[in-house]
Write a protein that holds these residues in place. Structure first.
Motif, PDB file in Angstrom:
ATOM      1  N   ALA A 194       0.847  -1.199   0.000  1.00  0.00           N
ATOM      2  CA  ALA A 194       0.000   0.000   0.000  1.00  0.00           C
ATOM      3  C   ALA A 194       0.884   1.251   0.000  1.00  0.00           C
ATOM      4  CB  ALA A 194      -0.909  -0.010   1.226  1.00  0.00           C
ATOM      5  N   ILE A 195       1.941   1.207   0.813  1.00  0.00           N
ATOM      6  CA  ILE A 195       2.853   2.363   0.878  1.00  0.00           C
ATOM      7  C   ILE A 195       3.468   2.598  -0.505  1.00  0.00           C
ATOM      8  CG2 ILE A 195       5.046   3.193   1.857  1.00  0.00           C
ATOM      9  CD1 ILE A 195       4.264   1.750   4.468  1.00  0.00           C
ATOM     10  N   GLN A 196       3.878   1.517  -1.142  1.00  0.00           N
ATOM     11  CA  GLN A 196       4.506   1.645  -2.466  1.00  0.00           C
ATOM     12  C   GLN A 196       3.534   2.240  -3.483  1.00  0.00           C
ATOM     13  OE1 GLN A 196       7.849   1.221  -2.954  1.00  0.00           O
ATOM     14  NE2 GLN A 196       7.344   2.223  -4.909  1.00  0.00           N
ATOM     15  N   ALA A 197       2.261   1.841  -3.383  1.00  0.00           N
ATOM     16  CA  ALA A 197       1.267   2.364  -4.332  1.00  0.00           C
ATOM     17  C   ALA A 197       1.169   3.884  -4.212  1.00  0.00           C
ATOM     18  CB  ALA A 197      -0.090   1.714  -4.074  1.00  0.00           C
ATOM     19  N   LEU A 198       1.248   4.377  -2.967  1.00  0.00           N
ATOM     20  CA  LEU A 198       1.161   5.832  -2.768  1.00  0.00           C
ATOM     21  C   LEU A 198       2.471   6.520  -3.183  1.00  0.00           C
ATOM     22  CD1 LEU A 198      -0.711   8.083  -1.879  1.00  0.00           C
ATOM     23  CD2 LEU A 198       0.019   7.751   0.479  1.00  0.00           C
ATOM     24  N   ILE A 199       3.582   5.857  -2.895  1.00  0.00           N
ATOM     25  CA  ILE A 199       4.876   6.411  -3.335  1.00  0.00           C
ATOM     26  C   ILE A 199       4.881   6.540  -4.866  1.00  0.00           C
ATOM     27  CG2 ILE A 199       7.370   5.934  -3.561  1.00  0.00           C
ATOM     28  CD1 ILE A 199       7.310   4.670  -0.793  1.00  0.00           C
ATOM     29  N   ASP A 200       4.355   5.520  -5.547  1.00  0.00           N
ATOM     30  CA  ASP A 200       4.338   5.538  -7.018  1.00  0.00           C
ATOM     31  C   ASP A 200       3.591   6.761  -7.547  1.00  0.00           C
ATOM     32  OD1 ASP A 200       5.779   3.246  -7.099  1.00  0.00           O
ATOM     33  OD2 ASP A 200       4.063   1.905  -7.461  1.00  0.00           O
ATOM     34  N   ILE A 201       2.552   7.141  -6.830  1.00  0.00           N
ATOM     35  CA  ILE A 201       1.790   8.314  -7.280  1.00  0.00           C
ATOM     36  C   ILE A 201       2.605   9.590  -7.066  1.00  0.00           C
ATOM     37  CG2 ILE A 201      -0.244   9.751  -6.731  1.00  0.00           C
ATOM     38  CD1 ILE A 201      -1.774   7.138  -6.399  1.00  0.00           C
ATOM     39  N   TYR A 202       3.085   9.786  -5.820  1.00  0.00           N
ATOM     40  CA  TYR A 202       3.820  11.032  -5.533  1.00  0.00           C
ATOM     41  C   TYR A 202       5.097  11.155  -6.353  1.00  0.00           C
ATOM     42  CZ  TYR A 202       0.856  12.554  -1.668  1.00  0.00           C
ATOM     43  OH  TYR A 202      -0.198  13.015  -0.932  1.00  0.00           O
ATOM     44  N   SER A 203       5.755   9.993  -6.611  1.00  0.00           N
ATOM     45  CA  SER A 203       7.069  10.116  -7.259  1.00  0.00           C
ATOM     46  C   SER A 203       6.956  10.530  -8.726  1.00  0.00           C
ATOM     47  CB  SER A 203       7.908   8.855  -7.082  1.00  0.00           C
ATOM     48  OG  SER A 203       7.154   7.740  -7.386  1.00  0.00           O
ATOM     49  N   ARG A 204       5.731  10.688  -9.208  1.00  0.00           N
ATOM     50  CA  ARG A 204       5.596  11.234 -10.567  1.00  0.00           C
ATOM     51  C   ARG A 204       6.052  12.691 -10.615  1.00  0.00           C
ATOM     52  NH1 ARG A 204       0.552   8.840 -13.724  1.00  0.00           N
ATOM     53  NH2 ARG A 204       0.134   6.968 -12.506  1.00  0.00           N
ATOM     54  N   TRP A 205       5.954  13.400  -9.475  1.00  0.00           N
ATOM     55  CA  TRP A 205       6.437  14.795  -9.501  1.00  0.00           C
ATOM     56  C   TRP A 205       7.285  15.173  -8.281  1.00  0.00           C
ATOM     57  CZ3 TRP A 205       1.499  13.627  -7.801  1.00  0.00           C
ATOM     58  CH2 TRP A 205       1.031  14.251  -6.655  1.00  0.00           C
ATOM     59  N   VAL A 206       7.383  14.281  -7.304  1.00  0.00           N
ATOM     60  CA  VAL A 206       8.184  14.616  -6.123  1.00  0.00           C
ATOM     61  C   VAL A 206       9.438  13.748  -6.120  1.00  0.00           C
ATOM     62  CG1 VAL A 206       8.211  14.679  -3.592  1.00  0.00           C
ATOM     63  CG2 VAL A 206       6.086  15.176  -4.813  1.00  0.00           C
ATOM     64  N   ASP A 207      10.574  14.357  -5.812  1.00  0.00           N
ATOM     65  CA  ASP A 207      11.836  13.625  -5.704  1.00  0.00           C
ATOM     66  C   ASP A 207      11.676  12.529  -4.635  1.00  0.00           C
ATOM     67  OD1 ASP A 207      14.363  12.755  -5.156  1.00  0.00           O
ATOM     68  OD2 ASP A 207      15.261  14.750  -4.914  1.00  0.00           O
ATOM     69  N   PRO A 208      11.909  11.251  -4.999  1.00  0.00           N
ATOM     70  CA  PRO A 208      11.693  10.163  -4.029  1.00  0.00           C
ATOM     71  C   PRO A 208      12.459  10.363  -2.712  1.00  0.00           C
ATOM     72  CG  PRO A 208      12.090   9.272  -6.215  1.00  0.00           C
ATOM     73  CD  PRO A 208      12.297  10.747  -6.322  1.00  0.00           C
ATOM     74  N   LYS A 209      13.554  11.129  -2.761  1.00  0.00           N
ATOM     75  CA  LYS A 209      14.312  11.378  -1.515  1.00  0.00           C
ATOM     76  C   LYS A 209      13.478  12.192  -0.520  1.00  0.00           C
ATOM     77  CE  LYS A 209      18.844  11.871  -3.594  1.00  0.00           C
ATOM     78  NZ  LYS A 209      18.704  12.801  -4.674  1.00  0.00           N
ATOM     79  N   LYS A 210      12.485  12.872  -1.053  1.00  0.00           N
ATOM     80  CA  LYS A 210      11.659  13.707  -0.168  1.00  0.00           C
ATOM     81  C   LYS A 210      10.462  12.939   0.403  1.00  0.00           C
ATOM     82  CE  LYS A 210      12.727  18.282  -1.774  1.00  0.00           C
ATOM     83  NZ  LYS A 210      12.240  19.498  -2.376  1.00  0.00           N
ATOM     84  N   ILE A 211      10.343  11.678   0.023  1.00  0.00           N
ATOM     85  CA  ILE A 211       9.206  10.901   0.527  1.00  0.00           C
ATOM     86  C   ILE A 211       9.672  10.095   1.739  1.00  0.00           C
ATOM     87  CG2 ILE A 211       7.451   9.175  -0.044  1.00  0.00           C
ATOM     88  CD1 ILE A 211       7.693  10.078  -2.983  1.00  0.00           C
ATOM     89  N   ILE A 212       9.102  10.433   2.896  1.00  0.00           N
ATOM     90  CA  ILE A 212       9.529   9.794   4.149  1.00  0.00           C
ATOM     91  C   ILE A 212       8.475   8.775   4.562  1.00  0.00           C
ATOM     92  CG2 ILE A 212      10.062  10.209   6.598  1.00  0.00           C
ATOM     93  CD1 ILE A 212      10.630  13.139   5.819  1.00  0.00           C
ATOM     94  N   THR A 213       8.913   7.560   4.863  1.00  0.00           N
ATOM     95  CA  THR A 213       7.941   6.577   5.346  1.00  0.00           C
ATOM     96  C   THR A 213       8.215   6.275   6.818  1.00  0.00           C
ATOM     97  OG1 THR A 213       9.333   4.786   4.545  1.00  0.00           O
ATOM     98  CG2 THR A 213       7.566   5.490   3.099  1.00  0.00           C
ATOM     99  N   THR A 214       7.148   6.161   7.571  1.00  0.00           N
ATOM    100  CA  THR A 214       7.265   5.932   9.028  1.00  0.00           C
ATOM    101  C   THR A 214       6.165   4.965   9.449  1.00  0.00           C
ATOM    102  OG1 THR A 214       5.656   7.637   9.615  1.00  0.00           O
ATOM    103  CG2 THR A 214       7.946   8.361   9.401  1.00  0.00           C
ATOM    104  N   ASN A 215       6.132   4.661  10.737  1.00  0.00           N
ATOM    105  CA  ASN A 215       4.970   3.902  11.199  1.00  0.00           C
ATOM    106  C   ASN A 215       3.778   4.863  11.337  1.00  0.00           C
ATOM    107  OD1 ASN A 215       4.729   4.950  13.859  1.00  0.00           O
ATOM    108  ND2 ASN A 215       6.242   3.504  14.650  1.00  0.00           N
ATOM    109  N   LEU A 216       2.623   4.299  11.504  1.00  0.00           N
ATOM    110  CA  LEU A 216       1.401   5.118  11.514  1.00  0.00           C
ATOM    111  C   LEU A 216       1.424   6.211  12.574  1.00  0.00           C
ATOM    112  CD1 LEU A 216      -1.707   2.786  11.105  1.00  0.00           C
ATOM    113  CD2 LEU A 216      -1.162   4.792   9.755  1.00  0.00           C
TER     114      LEU A 216
END
Ligand code: UDX
Ligand code: ADP
Length: 472
Positions: A194-216
């Motif tokens: 699920a996290i990857q699905a959302l990352i895939d959307i944002y990474s179309r315009w956001v640098d993946p380095k700026k996407i931070i994943t954490t626990n809920l």
């Protein structure tokens, strides 16, 4: 397993849901997005041919709506149809502070979150990804999960959901830019697909380095903390503004001097009327509520002080206005310039202008209020007082009137109060305005945006937040 997202539904077409989905639609033309709202008028406004009638004012939004609406973003009241088709569902409903019951005055009211979760449980497909976008107290995702599970009685037919936290950091008035160039995107959750699905959307315009994943929980708490820290800076600088006024220090010089320390940073150090908006107060109240809940009284008290200073600042400034106008404002006309909680938005939620205007009206003042984007109906609602179209001077009772521009607002005014930092107020034509006002005329610049030297040249007395009184 990969979770492919072809269809998105967003519940709530407000200040968060509307701009967020519009930017997403722009970058993901292959994804079909339905934004649903139970408020039919709001949906109609989003669909209005006349783009000046969109329900929210946000620079750059009109242009994107023109491009994407009807192409891959649709605003609709069709709840069942939109939810049932979605692979991913954003919850962007409002969560105001509870007015009654347990936690009243502090905890967030989650009734709309709960209603959304129930609708999702009823209509959505299996394996749908649910994203909490609204500003929420910590552990709300758990509540959503519980509702989703509990709403499905038959165990054997239970649908599976993935719940993620993806808090919104957009600041109104700058929302499109914040969405297009975010400092970071925060995604909290425990399912990697699920996290990857959302990352895939944002990474179309956001640098993946700026996407931070954490626990809920980290994601939910980080959102509250980011807003609490920002609000704390404003209360800090406002507390110092009062000290500047007494000591002769200049608040702009102090802000600059401390802001150049790279550990402190220069942003969010403008003294003014105090913070407003739908998030800061609510998030701090949530922080206070959960701190008390976990027995952390000192932590709760620490954050309470940020709110107390904010309220104190608005009260203190209203009192100064009354004192300067010879201790009474009964029957005096005061022009209020700016009613929104900040520039470049029509949002008035928690605007300090509401508290300041109410206290001046209580003192008997006749206010003429002008804001470039806030309409008469909204002001009437916020002040909880009908507009008095004809001022009846000598009645002794305070009132307010709507103005369409600076010039009519300042006609016969004893004082002008600047409450919002709209660009228009930085270039007021003082030679014209000074002739309209009643002498001795005052300008109280409560945002430090006015060309004060020019106002003085035209014989206007001036007072600025965070500066020693120039006229004593
Ligand atoms: C805030 C957060 O910035 C955003 O990340 C979050 O998602 C939602 O809450 P917003 O409330 O839209 O955004 O506006 P913001 O720019 O943060 O301003 C909040 C208030 O602080 C306004 O009333 C503004 O006038 C005031 N402010 C801001 C000051 O008084 N001085 C400053 O230096 C900065
Ligand atoms: P925010 O600033 O968080 O976006 P708003 O009040 O601007 O808050 O927008 C939230 C929107 O959510 C409102 O337009 C409201 O009508 C809508 N809403 C709340 N609950 C539901 C629901 N259960 N279904 C659809 N829309 C909802």
């Amino acid at each position: 397993m990969t979770l492919k997202v072809k269809n998105i539904c967003c519940i709530g077409a407000g200040y968060v849901g509307g701009p967020t989905m519009t930017v997403l639609a722009n970058y993901c033309p292959d994804i079909h997005i339905n934004v649903i709202d139970k408020n039919k008028d709001r949906i109609n406004a989003w669909n209005d041919e006349d783009l000046s009638k969109l329900p929210i004012y946000e620079p750059g939004l009109k242009e994107l709506i023109k491009k994407c609406r009807g192409r891959n973003i649709f605003f609709t009241t069709k709840v069942k149809e939109s939810i049932s088709k979605a692979d991913m569902i954003f919850i962007s409903v409002n969560t105001p502070t509870k007015e009654k019951g347990v936690g009243a005055g502090q905890a967030s009211d989650l009734k709309w979150i709960e209603a959304s979760a129930r609708e999702i449980a009823k209509y959505s497909k299996d394996n749908a990804i649910i994203i909490e976008k609204s500003t929420l107290p910590v552990k709300t995702a758990e509540t959503i999960k519980e509702i989703l599970d509990a709403s499905q009685r038959k165990l054997q037919d239970r649908k599976k959901f993935f719940v993620l936290s993806n808090p919104e950091f957009l600041a109104e008035g700058n929302a499109i830019n914040d969405l297009e160039y975010p400092d970071r995107v925060l995604i909290g959750g425990d399912n990697e697909f699920a996290i990857q699905a959302l990352i895939d959307i944002y990474s179309r315009w956001v640098d993946p380095k700026k996407i931070i994943t954490t626990n809920l929980w980290s994601s939910e708490l980080s959102k509250l903390c980011a807003n609490a820290f920002l609000a704390q800076r404003i209360s800090s600088i406002n507390s110092i503004s009062a000290l500047c006024e007494r000591t002769g220090a200049d608040i702009n010089e102090v802000s600059k001097a401390i802001g150049t320390d790279s550990r402190i940073g220069s942003k969010f150090l403008n003294a003014g009327v105090g913070f407003g908006g739908s998030c800061f107060k609510k998030d701090i109240l949530n922080l206070i509520y959960i701190s008390n809940f976990y027995g952390l009284k000192e932590v709760a008290k620490y954050w309470e002080q940020v709110l107390k200073i904010n309220h104190w600042q608005a009260k203190r400034l209203s009192t100064i206005v009354v004192e300067k106008l010879f201790g009474t404002i009964t029957d005096k006309k005061i022009a209020i310039l700016g009613f929104s909680f900040k520039a470049n938005t029509n949002d008035t939620r928690e605007s300090p202008a509401i508290e300041i205007c109410n206290s001046l009206i209580e003192e008997g003042a006749k206010l003429s209020i002008y804001d470039p984007k806030v309409n008469r109906e909204q002001i009437e609602k916020d002040l909880n007082l009908k507009e008095n179209k004809e001022f009846n001077f000598h009645s002794g009772i305070g009132s307010w009137q709507f103005s369409n521009n600076i010039s009519s607002a300042s006609k016969n005014a004893d004082a002008i109060l600047i409450l919002t930092e709209w660009a228009e107020f930085m270039n007021i034509n003082w030679s014209e305005v000074s002739t309209k006002m009643r002498p001795p005329s005052w300008v109280f610049d409560l945002r430090n945006v006015v060309n004060i030297e020019e106002a003085k040249e035209y014989g206007i007395k001036t007072w600025r937040v965070g500066f020693e009184e120039p006229n004593k």
